[in-house]
Design a protein around this motif. Structure first.
Motif, mmCIF file in Angstrom:
data_model
loop_
_atom_site.group_PDB
_atom_site.id
_atom_site.type_symbol
_atom_site.label_atom_id
_atom_site.label_comp_id
_atom_site.label_asym_id
_atom_site.label_seq_id
_atom_site.Cartn_x
_atom_site.Cartn_y
_atom_site.Cartn_z
ATOM 1 N N GLY A 39 4.205 -2.369 -9.089
ATOM 2 C CA GLY A 39 4.594 -3.137 -7.919
ATOM 3 C C GLY A 39 5.661 -2.468 -7.084
ATOM 4 N N ALA A 40 5.774 -1.151 -7.169
ATOM 5 C CA ALA A 40 6.785 -0.414 -6.401
ATOM 6 C C ALA A 40 6.152 0.163 -5.144
ATOM 7 C CB ALA A 40 7.384 0.708 -7.249
ATOM 8 N N GLN A 41 6.923 0.208 -4.089
ATOM 9 C CA GLN A 41 6.455 0.816 -2.848
ATOM 10 C C GLN A 41 6.496 2.336 -2.982
ATOM 11 O OE1 GLN A 41 8.727 -0.039 0.826
ATOM 12 N NE2 GLN A 41 6.754 -0.588 1.706
ATOM 13 N N VAL A 42 5.441 2.996 -2.518
ATOM 14 C CA VAL A 42 5.358 4.457 -2.586
ATOM 15 C C VAL A 42 5.338 5.006 -1.169
ATOM 16 C CG1 VAL A 42 4.037 6.436 -3.393
ATOM 17 C CG2 VAL A 42 4.087 4.334 -4.761
ATOM 18 N N LEU A 43 6.275 5.916 -0.883
ATOM 19 C CA LEU A 43 6.374 6.527 0.433
ATOM 20 C C LEU A 43 6.171 8.034 0.291
ATOM 21 C CD1 LEU A 43 7.009 6.466 3.456
ATOM 22 C CD2 LEU A 43 9.454 6.511 2.877
ATOM 23 N N LEU A 44 5.080 8.546 0.856
ATOM 24 C CA LEU A 44 4.789 9.977 0.859
ATOM 25 C C LEU A 44 5.225 10.545 2.203
ATOM 26 C CD1 LEU A 44 1.104 9.744 -0.451
ATOM 27 C CD2 LEU A 44 3.184 9.917 -1.831
ATOM 28 N N GLY A 45 5.976 11.629 2.192
ATOM 29 C CA GLY A 45 6.453 12.193 3.441
ATOM 30 C C GLY A 45 6.074 13.651 3.605
ATOM 31 N N ARG A 52 0.838 -1.199 0.000
ATOM 32 C CA ARG A 52 0.000 0.000 0.000
ATOM 33 C C ARG A 52 0.875 1.252 0.000
ATOM 34 N NH1 ARG A 52 -3.167 -0.741 5.452
ATOM 35 N NH2 ARG A 52 -1.153 -1.740 5.958
ATOM 36 N N PRO A 53 0.391 2.344 -0.590
ATOM 37 C CA PRO A 53 1.114 3.608 -0.411
ATOM 38 C C PRO A 53 1.184 3.951 1.066
ATOM 39 C CG PRO A 53 -0.572 3.804 -2.119
ATOM 40 C CD PRO A 53 -0.798 2.482 -1.442
ATOM 41 N N ALA A 54 2.313 4.466 1.493
ATOM 42 C CA ALA A 54 2.512 4.791 2.915
ATOM 43 C C ALA A 54 2.684 6.292 3.070
ATOM 44 C CB ALA A 54 3.726 4.062 3.464
ATOM 45 N N LEU A 55 1.988 6.870 4.045
ATOM 46 C CA LEU A 55 2.141 8.282 4.377
ATOM 47 C C LEU A 55 2.973 8.390 5.643
ATOM 48 C CD1 LEU A 55 1.440 11.302 4.077
ATOM 49 C CD2 LEU A 55 -0.577 10.871 5.489
ATOM 50 N N ARG A 103 -1.779 19.380 -17.288
ATOM 51 C CA ARG A 103 -1.818 19.734 -15.858
ATOM 52 C C ARG A 103 -1.971 18.477 -15.003
ATOM 53 N NH1 ARG A 103 -4.189 25.719 -15.202
ATOM 54 N NH2 ARG A 103 -3.145 26.590 -17.007
ATOM 55 N N TYR A 104 -0.896 17.727 -14.909
ATOM 56 C CA TYR A 104 -0.920 16.475 -14.157
ATOM 57 C C TYR A 104 -0.416 16.702 -12.742
ATOM 58 C CZ TYR A 104 4.103 16.477 -15.154
ATOM 59 O OH TYR A 104 5.437 16.820 -15.236
ATOM 60 N N SER A 105 -0.798 15.814 -11.841
ATOM 61 C CA SER A 105 -0.273 15.801 -10.482
ATOM 62 C C SER A 105 0.776 14.701 -10.390
ATOM 63 C CB SER A 105 -1.384 15.545 -9.461
ATOM 64 O OG SER A 105 -0.835 15.250 -8.196
ATOM 65 N N ALA A 106 2.026 15.083 -10.192
ATOM 66 C CA ALA A 106 3.108 14.096 -10.134
ATOM 67 C C ALA A 106 2.948 13.184 -8.921
ATOM 68 C CB ALA A 106 4.457 14.798 -10.097
ATOM 69 N N ARG A 107 2.441 13.716 -7.812
ATOM 70 C CA ARG A 107 2.235 12.867 -6.628
ATOM 71 C C ARG A 107 1.204 11.778 -6.918
ATOM 72 N NH1 ARG A 107 -1.240 15.653 -2.413
ATOM 73 N NH2 ARG A 107 -2.752 14.999 -3.979
ATOM 74 N N ASP A 108 0.085 12.158 -7.520
ATOM 75 C CA ASP A 108 -0.959 11.169 -7.805
ATOM 76 C C ASP A 108 -0.499 10.164 -8.845
ATOM 77 O OD1 ASP A 108 -2.401 12.613 -6.007
ATOM 78 O OD2 ASP A 108 -3.717 13.567 -7.480
ATOM 79 N N LEU A 109 0.266 10.625 -9.849
ATOM 80 C CA LEU A 109 0.788 9.696 -10.847
ATOM 81 C C LEU A 109 1.823 8.762 -10.226
ATOM 82 C CD1 LEU A 109 1.171 11.861 -14.092
ATOM 83 C CD2 LEU A 109 -0.580 10.162 -13.551
ATOM 84 N N ALA A 110 2.586 9.252 -9.254
ATOM 85 C CA ALA A 110 3.557 8.387 -8.575
ATOM 86 C C ALA A 110 2.838 7.248 -7.859
ATOM 87 C CB ALA A 110 4.388 9.203 -7.594
ATOM 88 N N ILE A 111 1.714 7.553 -7.222
ATOM 89 C CA ILE A 111 0.933 6.517 -6.538
ATOM 90 C C ILE A 111 0.386 5.517 -7.547
ATOM 91 C CG2 ILE A 111 -1.146 6.104 -5.169
ATOM 92 C CD1 ILE A 111 -0.609 8.878 -3.883
ATOM 93 N N TRP A 112 -0.155 6.018 -8.645
ATOM 94 C CA TRP A 112 -0.696 5.121 -9.687
ATOM 95 C C TRP A 112 0.416 4.250 -10.260
ATOM 96 C CZ3 TRP A 112 -0.239 3.647 -14.702
ATOM 97 C CH2 TRP A 112 -1.339 3.024 -15.305
ATOM 98 N N ARG A 113 1.563 4.854 -10.547
ATOM 99 C CA ARG A 113 2.674 4.105 -11.136
ATOM 100 C C ARG A 113 3.181 3.036 -10.182
ATOM 101 N NH1 ARG A 113 8.298 6.560 -13.835
ATOM 102 N NH2 ARG A 113 8.922 4.573 -14.794
ATOM 103 N N GLY A 114 3.307 3.380 -8.909
ATOM 104 C CA GLY A 114 3.783 2.410 -7.937
ATOM 105 C C GLY A 114 2.864 1.206 -7.844
#
Length: 717
Positions: free
Chosen positions: A309-315, A172-175, A294-305
């Protein structure tokens, strides 16, 4: 091809080639009279096709297919994960497929033919061989010997990430909700090290919101992962030269780069071995592109992860309300969010968060710049050799120049905005269109020589602070040294790095600046931070303004007292001073206790009651035209034409209105807000609306229209 959605040109164009080219192959193809770069998206046999006398090919329907000029087969094809990311972004953000795909490639790559590319790759391989030969043969494994011993909170976070990564299904994406100074960067470093150690082909992507945060992070990663070899850590952002961007991009594509650091554009980096994505300061609005696609890189990072199959860490110390909501724990019958929430509330080294002090400016004498209490506190700290930071998010000397006799103001002739007075070069400069003029000697309307600045920017604040501290002395007896960091003072290459070095070395006593200094920087000797005029966002029409202000003030406060040992040796305590005309505002009450959960709960309650994001989904349709009437007429006609389209009955469409700054560079701007409780319904309507908008553009409703665009999940309204 690089074609915007509003051009009306199809997403995919057909070309012929003698061989079957794999999807993702880069090619040079003719388009009109030009030869351009393209990406093969798929191929099929030309059944029933025929060769014509001039050597060209025609498909089964007799449509002429122009041949591919050359295939850049010296490069591996862009993989299916990359193509899926681009296709999703184009579909979700309502842009042309080619526009996004080609914008994600380095500009210099678009100019190279196959021969030039082969020559460049050969030169690059030769440099890599020389670098490898010069190494002493040390093992190329992640070097964690220089890693700091993690605190108990950091260890718990790393263990939770490891458990999530090894559970046997997509993590899961982690905050990571960590207070400023809690050591989030060290968590990033150790998470990357563990990821690379687990897989010799793994790659990690680390994103920051702004270019000025990249150099210091890059230096830390290069030092920590030096054993990986030359070129294993690369940067990717728009501040690089075209050759530098191409070199980093090639290193990512070929797997030579194990770690890619970059801004929002780095989310499209080709990373076939991607296993970890870190998005630092994930709340920052800079992750949302504001021009073109006008894309959101954060949201695309979550979708891509999730897809790769990549772990997504939001800080973040002040997460976006969307991420906070998505990471909510289960309560009663309410289910938990789809993100994992991790918490680091304590500062490293047992340091305390700054004490927040509010100053009621209504109790101060008129035109007070720095209250007496704040001035005394800053004076004491300067006398002890400590540093202070004064935050004002407005550059220039004054936001407007005015005449008191005839009420003339320094309006921009091309925009519905005032030109800002810059005293250093004696100019009036529009921060929207760039129009610049010398300051007039007298009022252009009535001839009054006494035109005066109104309001205050960082230039004026720097000047006034210099006057206030003119008689104050440093511990060595010298005069107080004041420095200013903003977009104006850092325009030249290397200026920002030089100024930051002066702050870190202790050469600066008072640092004045905009939001450029409010986040991400590790100032060790700053013990007092002051915000002198933060009230403007409290009553903004934009519902996101309080969230942005709270985050900015929390981040600013986090610059103070980061070195607890040095602070203890000084016998001092870090402070954040806020001068406000509304100190009783609930936002400041939450800020006083560094209580982000309290602030977020109150904001989410208000948004849920008003059916606003994250409890609803929004999009803006914007029109630029020669007149405001033409812009609004197009949008209103588009709104009428949306009736009966798929999803229209579930989407609220508001009337067209002008933007807050409705004219920029002699172009009038208007917008229409769309809102729905269903993301799927909103997307169905937008997709069905595209051909309607294109048709309206060509009809009577498009008279006077310059362009239109769709902004999905807008960050400002």
């Amino acid at each position: 091809m690089q074609t915007p959605a509003h051009a009306g040109l199809g997403d995919l164009l057909s070309y012929a080639h003698t061989a079957d080219l794999p999807a993702g192959t880069l090619v040079r193809v003719p388009l009109g009279r030009r030869e351009v770069l393209g990406v093969v998206w798929g191929s099929r046999a030309a059944e029933g096709g025929q060769a014509l006398l001039d050597g060209s090919l025609a498909d089964a329907d007799g449509v002429l297919l122009r041949p591919v000029s050359a295939a850049l087969d010296a490069l591996p094809p862009l993989d299916a994960h990359w193509r899926a990311l681009v296709a999703f972004a184009a579909r979700y953000y309502q842009r042309g497929l080619g526009e996004l795909a080609l914008a994600a490639l380095p500009p210099q790559l678009r100019e190279l033919d196959s021969t030039q590319l082969a020559r460049r790759l050969k030169r690059r391989d030769r440099k890599a061989q020389l670098a490898a030969a010069s190494e002493d043969g040390a093992a190329r494994a992640p070097a964690c010997e220089a890693a700091l011993a993690p605190s108990p909170e950091q260890s718990a976070v790393l263990a939770a990430l490891e458990a999530e990564r090894t559970q046997g299904q997509a993590p899961r994406p982690a905050l990571l909700f960590g207070s400023t100074g809690s050591g989030k960067t060290e968590v990033y470093l150790q998470a990357v090290a563990r990821c690379l150690a687990a897989d010799p082909a793994a790659q990690a992507l680390v994103m920051v919101p702004e270019i000025n945060l990249t150099p210091q992070l890059e230096a830390r990663f290069r030092t920590r992962f030096a054993a990986l070899g030359e070129g294993a850590v690369v940067a990717l952002h728009s501040g690089m030269t075209n050759p530098q961007r191409l070199q980093s991009w090639l290193a990512a594509l070929t797997g030579q780069a194990r770690i890619v650091l970059g801004t929002r554009m780095a989310v499209f980096a080709p990373l076939p071995g991607l296993r970890l994505i870190v998005v630092d300061e994930e709340h920052d609005p800079s992750y949302k592109q504001q021009e073109g696609a006008r894309y959101s890189a954060r949201d695309l990072a979550i979708w891509r992860g999730q897809r790769q199959g990549a772990q997504v860490l939001l800080g973040s110390a002040t997460p976006s309300l969307e991420s906070w909501h998505h990471s909510r724990p289960a309560e009663g019958e309410a289910p938990a969010g789809r993100y994992l929430r991790l918490h680091m509330p304590s500062r490293i080294g047992a340091g305390e968060l700054p004490r927040v002090r509010l100053v009621d400016m209504q109790q101060q004498p008129p035109k007070t710049l720095i209250s007496a209490g704040l001035l005394e506190a800053m004076t004491q700290r300067i006398a002890r050799g400590e540093q202070c930071m004064v935050f004002l998010n407005r550059r220039g000397y004054a936001p407007v120049l005015a005449c008191t006799d005839c009420d003339w103001k320094s309006e921009c002739p091309h925009c519905s905005a005032f030109r800002v007075f810059h005293k250093i070069d004696r100019t009036l400069r529009c921060h929207h269109c760039g129009f610049t003029e010398r300051v007039p000697r007298a009022c252009p309307t009535c001839g009054n020589p006494d035109i005066a600045p109104v309001g205050r920017g960082t230039e004026r604040l720097e000047e006034q602070l210099a006057a206030l501290f003119a008689d104050i002395r440093r511990p060595d007896g010298g005069a107080v040294r004041i420095a200013r960091i903003d977009a104006d003072s850092t325009r030249h290459e290397g200026a920002l790095e030089a100024q930051l070095a002066q702050v870190h070395s202790g050469e600066v006593d008072v640092l004045v600046g905009t939001q450029m200094i409010a986040k991400g920087h590790d100032f060790r000797r700053i013990t007092l931070v002051a915000a002198v005029n933060p009230d403007s966002a409290l009553f903004s029409s934009d519902f996101r303004a309080p969230e942005r202000l709270f985050g900015l003030l929390m981040q600013s406060a986090g610059r103070a007292g980061r070195d607890s040992a040095w602070l203890a040796a000084q016998g001092s305590r870090a402070e954040m001073w806020i001068q406000s005309f509304h100190p009783q505002h609930p936002l400041f009450e939450a800020l006083r206790g560094h209580d982000y959960p309290r602030f977020a709960a109150q904001q989410l309650k208000e948004r849920e009651a008003a059916a606003m994001p994250p409890f609803a989904f929004q999009a803006l349709v914007r029109a630029d035209a020669r007149t405001q009437e033409a812009a609004q007429a197009f949008l209103n006609a588009a709104g009428d034409a949306a009736e009966g389209l798929p999803g229209a009955d579930e989407v609220m469409r508001y009337p067209a209105v002008p933007l807050a700054v409705q004219r920029v560079a002699n172009v009038e701007r208007a917008q229409m807000l769309l809102e729905s409780g269903s993301r799927a319904a909103l997307q169905r309507l937008l997709a069905a609306w595209q051909p309607v908008l294109q048709e309206l553009r060509r009809g009577p409703a498009g008279q006077g229209l310059i362009r239109w665009l769709v902004d999905v999940d807008p960050q400002s309204i």
